[in-house]
Design a protein around this motif. Structure first.
Motif, PDB file in Angstrom:
ATOM      1  N   ILE A 117       0.850  -1.181   0.000  1.00  0.00           N
ATOM      2  CA  ILE A 117       0.000   0.000   0.000  1.00  0.00           C
ATOM      3  C   ILE A 117       0.892   1.239   0.000  1.00  0.00           C
ATOM      4  CG2 ILE A 117      -1.835   1.261   1.161  1.00  0.00           C
ATOM      5  CD1 ILE A 117      -2.800  -1.429   0.302  1.00  0.00           C
ATOM      6  N   ALA A 118       0.667   2.137  -0.960  1.00  0.00           N
ATOM      7  CA  ALA A 118       1.439   3.382  -1.032  1.00  0.00           C
ATOM      8  C   ALA A 118       0.509   4.569  -0.831  1.00  0.00           C
ATOM      9  CB  ALA A 118       2.167   3.498  -2.365  1.00  0.00           C
ATOM     10  N   PHE A 119       0.856   5.422   0.118  1.00  0.00           N
ATOM     11  CA  PHE A 119       0.146   6.670   0.363  1.00  0.00           C
ATOM     12  C   PHE A 119       0.979   7.794  -0.252  1.00  0.00           C
ATOM     13  CE2 PHE A 119      -0.827   3.689   3.684  1.00  0.00           C
ATOM     14  CZ  PHE A 119      -2.182   3.838   3.944  1.00  0.00           C
ATOM     15  N   ILE A 120       0.434   8.471  -1.253  1.00  0.00           N
ATOM     16  CA  ILE A 120       1.172   9.497  -1.988  1.00  0.00           C
ATOM     17  C   ILE A 120       0.533  10.855  -1.749  1.00  0.00           C
ATOM     18  CG2 ILE A 120       1.833  10.320  -4.289  1.00  0.00           C
ATOM     19  CD1 ILE A 120       1.971   7.430  -5.205  1.00  0.00           C
ATOM     20  N   ASN A 121       1.376  11.830  -1.455  1.00  0.00           N
ATOM     21  CA  ASN A 121       0.919  13.195  -1.215  1.00  0.00           C
ATOM     22  C   ASN A 121       1.345  14.061  -2.398  1.00  0.00           C
ATOM     23  OD1 ASN A 121       0.246  15.725  -0.305  1.00  0.00           O
ATOM     24  ND2 ASN A 121       1.397  15.607   1.611  1.00  0.00           N
ATOM     25  N   ARG A 122       0.396  14.445  -3.231  1.00  0.00           N
ATOM     26  CA  ARG A 122       0.701  15.279  -4.400  1.00  0.00           C
ATOM     27  C   ARG A 122       0.539  16.770  -4.107  1.00  0.00           C
ATOM     28  NH1 ARG A 122      -2.070  12.228  -9.506  1.00  0.00           N
ATOM     29  NH2 ARG A 122      -1.135  13.997 -10.596  1.00  0.00           N
ATOM     30  N   ARG A 123       0.312  17.100  -2.864  1.00  0.00           N
ATOM     31  CA  ARG A 123       0.203  18.502  -2.482  1.00  0.00           C
ATOM     32  C   ARG A 123       1.595  19.141  -2.423  1.00  0.00           C
ATOM     33  NH1 ARG A 123      -3.843  17.670   2.721  1.00  0.00           N
ATOM     34  NH2 ARG A 123      -5.593  16.765   1.567  1.00  0.00           N
ATOM     35  N   THR A 124       1.613  20.442  -2.573  1.00  0.00           N
ATOM     36  CA  THR A 124       2.879  21.181  -2.503  1.00  0.00           C
ATOM     37  C   THR A 124       2.761  22.356  -1.544  1.00  0.00           C
ATOM     38  OG1 THR A 124       2.225  22.487  -4.443  1.00  0.00           O
ATOM     39  CG2 THR A 124       3.578  20.535  -4.840  1.00  0.00           C
ATOM     40  N   ASP A 125       1.929  22.196  -0.500  1.00  0.00           N
ATOM     41  CA  ASP A 125       1.681  23.302   0.417  1.00  0.00           C
ATOM     42  C   ASP A 125       2.708  23.393   1.537  1.00  0.00           C
ATOM     43  OD1 ASP A 125       0.959  21.044   1.812  1.00  0.00           O
ATOM     44  OD2 ASP A 125      -1.178  21.508   1.884  1.00  0.00           O
ATOM     45  N   GLY A 126       3.679  22.492   1.542  1.00  0.00           N
ATOM     46  CA  GLY A 126       4.762  22.573   2.509  1.00  0.00           C
ATOM     47  C   GLY A 126       4.488  21.931   3.847  1.00  0.00           C
ATOM     48  N   ASN A 138       4.865  13.380   3.657  1.00  0.00           N
ATOM     49  CA  ASN A 138       5.436  14.683   3.313  1.00  0.00           C
ATOM     50  C   ASN A 138       4.943  15.161   1.951  1.00  0.00           C
ATOM     51  OD1 ASN A 138       6.971  14.836   5.667  1.00  0.00           O
ATOM     52  ND2 ASN A 138       8.688  13.741   4.759  1.00  0.00           N
ATOM     53  N   PRO A 139       4.935  16.464   1.711  1.00  0.00           N
ATOM     54  CA  PRO A 139       4.555  16.974   0.384  1.00  0.00           C
ATOM     55  C   PRO A 139       5.413  16.344  -0.708  1.00  0.00           C
ATOM     56  CG  PRO A 139       4.691  18.768   1.959  1.00  0.00           C
ATOM     57  CD  PRO A 139       5.235  17.556   2.662  1.00  0.00           C
ATOM     58  N   SER A 140       4.783  15.899  -1.784  1.00  0.00           N
ATOM     59  CA  SER A 140       5.392  15.182  -2.914  1.00  0.00           C
ATOM     60  C   SER A 140       6.081  13.902  -2.475  1.00  0.00           C
ATOM     61  CB  SER A 140       6.382  16.073  -3.684  1.00  0.00           C
ATOM     62  OG  SER A 140       7.575  16.289  -2.944  1.00  0.00           O
ATOM     63  N   GLY A 141       5.738  13.427  -1.269  1.00  0.00           N
ATOM     64  CA  GLY A 141       6.373  12.233  -0.727  1.00  0.00           C
ATOM     65  C   GLY A 141       5.443  11.038  -0.678  1.00  0.00           C
ATOM     66  N   VAL A 142       5.911   9.990  -0.023  1.00  0.00           N
ATOM     67  CA  VAL A 142       5.201   8.721  -0.002  1.00  0.00           C
ATOM     68  C   VAL A 142       5.468   7.985   1.300  1.00  0.00           C
ATOM     69  CG1 VAL A 142       7.094   7.388  -1.027  1.00  0.00           C
ATOM     70  CG2 VAL A 142       4.739   6.621  -1.375  1.00  0.00           C
ATOM     71  N   VAL A 143       4.501   7.184   1.713  1.00  0.00           N
ATOM     72  CA  VAL A 143       4.694   6.152   2.733  1.00  0.00           C
ATOM     73  C   VAL A 143       4.244   4.852   2.093  1.00  0.00           C
ATOM     74  CG1 VAL A 143       3.933   5.237   4.960  1.00  0.00           C
ATOM     75  CG2 VAL A 143       4.387   7.684   4.702  1.00  0.00           C
ATOM     76  N   ILE A 144       5.104   3.845   2.091  1.00  0.00           N
ATOM     77  CA  ILE A 144       4.745   2.559   1.497  1.00  0.00           C
ATOM     78  C   ILE A 144       4.796   1.482   2.568  1.00  0.00           C
ATOM     79  CG2 ILE A 144       7.111   2.220   0.632  1.00  0.00           C
ATOM     80  CD1 ILE A 144       5.830   0.547  -1.652  1.00  0.00           C
ATOM     81  N   LEU A 145       3.688   0.771   2.704  1.00  0.00           N
ATOM     82  CA  LEU A 145       3.547  -0.280   3.689  1.00  0.00           C
ATOM     83  C   LEU A 145       3.408  -1.629   3.000  1.00  0.00           C
ATOM     84  CD1 LEU A 145       0.895   1.326   6.086  1.00  0.00           C
ATOM     85  CD2 LEU A 145       3.391   1.533   6.207  1.00  0.00           C
ATOM     86  N   ARG A 146       3.881  -2.653   3.685  1.00  0.00           N
ATOM     87  CA  ARG A 146       3.648  -4.030   3.243  1.00  0.00           C
ATOM     88  C   ARG A 146       2.806  -4.714   4.312  1.00  0.00           C
ATOM     89  NH1 ARG A 146       6.923  -8.016  -0.034  1.00  0.00           N
ATOM     90  NH2 ARG A 146       5.850  -9.990   0.335  1.00  0.00           N
TER      91      ARG A 146
END
Length: 225
Positions: free
Chosen positions: A128-137, A182-190
């Motif tokens: 499972i990947a949680f992706i943040n496409r926001r750029t609000d800092g 994080n902004p433009s970042g990811v958390v990936i879980l297994r």
């Protein structure tokens, strides 16, 4: 996000809409015709550190070939560590070969899911990947139960953060997990399905899912849990 990663996400916006009924992404993955043969540009100064982590995670979810374009003589250690993350490489190379897809999108937050091994009876494990496409800092908090992600095995799942190398232990389908992305970042879980019915998670707490990788694997969520 830089141009290549942004274009890839935009392309999958289109494919995600077009393939909901026929699961064409899954078929394309098996035929190796999906538009996923772009090079990893991690370490080439085209992506930030967070964007580099996002590209590696997304490529693994999409079962894309991991083709590097960086000069290994000059790559910085933190980017080298991303490319050498064995746990994420293992997701990318999962023997089932089922391509993942986006299951949630709302206000710049996306959740991508890929069924992987091991399997137990009628249940997959998942990346499972949680992706943040926001750029609000500002980092964004995402909270969701495993069941809302489509993980319904009554035996529970052993959940691990593949970048932070944190093992959360065996969680039930009703457990709510919270991640900070994080902004433009990811958390990936297994989440590895557990084979032992004698664990603390009662059998009757969840329902079985049909084992049908081309039609019934994914549950598309409608902008909310």
């Amino acid at each position: 996000m830089k141009k290549q990663l942004k274009q890839t996400l935009q392309a999958h916006d289109f494919y995600a809409r077009a393939s909901r009924s026929k699961n064409s992404l899954l078929l394309l993955a098996k035929l190796k015709l999906a538009d996923l043969n772009q090079l990893l540009i991690i370490g080439n100064f085209g992506l930030s550190y967070e964007q580099s982590k996002t590209q590696m995670a997304l490529w693994a979810i999409l079962a894309a070939p991991l083709l590097m374009s960086v000069d290994l003589r000059t790559i910085r250690p933190e980017y080298k560590a991303i490319l050498q993350n064995k746990k994420i490489i293992s997701v990318d190379q999962d023997p089932l070969g089922i391509q993942g897809r986006r299951i949630y999108k709302h206000k710049g937050i996306e959740i991508w899911s890929r069924p992987i091994t091991p399997l137990y009876q009628n249940y997959f494990s998942y990346a499972i990947a949680f992706i943040n496409r926001r750029t609000d800092g500002t980092p964004s908090d995402v909270a969701v139960t495993l069941k809302e992600l489509g993980l319904t095995s009554p035996t529970g799942y052993r959940v691990e953060d593949l970048y932070e190398d944190v093992d959360y232990g065996v969680l039930s389908a009703q457990t709510k997990i919270k991640v900070k992305v994080n902004p433009s970042g990811v958390v990936i879980l297994r989440a590895d399905v557990q084979p032992d019915y004698n664990r603390r998670v009662p059998f009757f707490t969840t329902q079985r899912t049909v084992f049908n990788p081309l039609n019934q694997v994914f549950r598309v969520l409608n902008n909310g849990f």
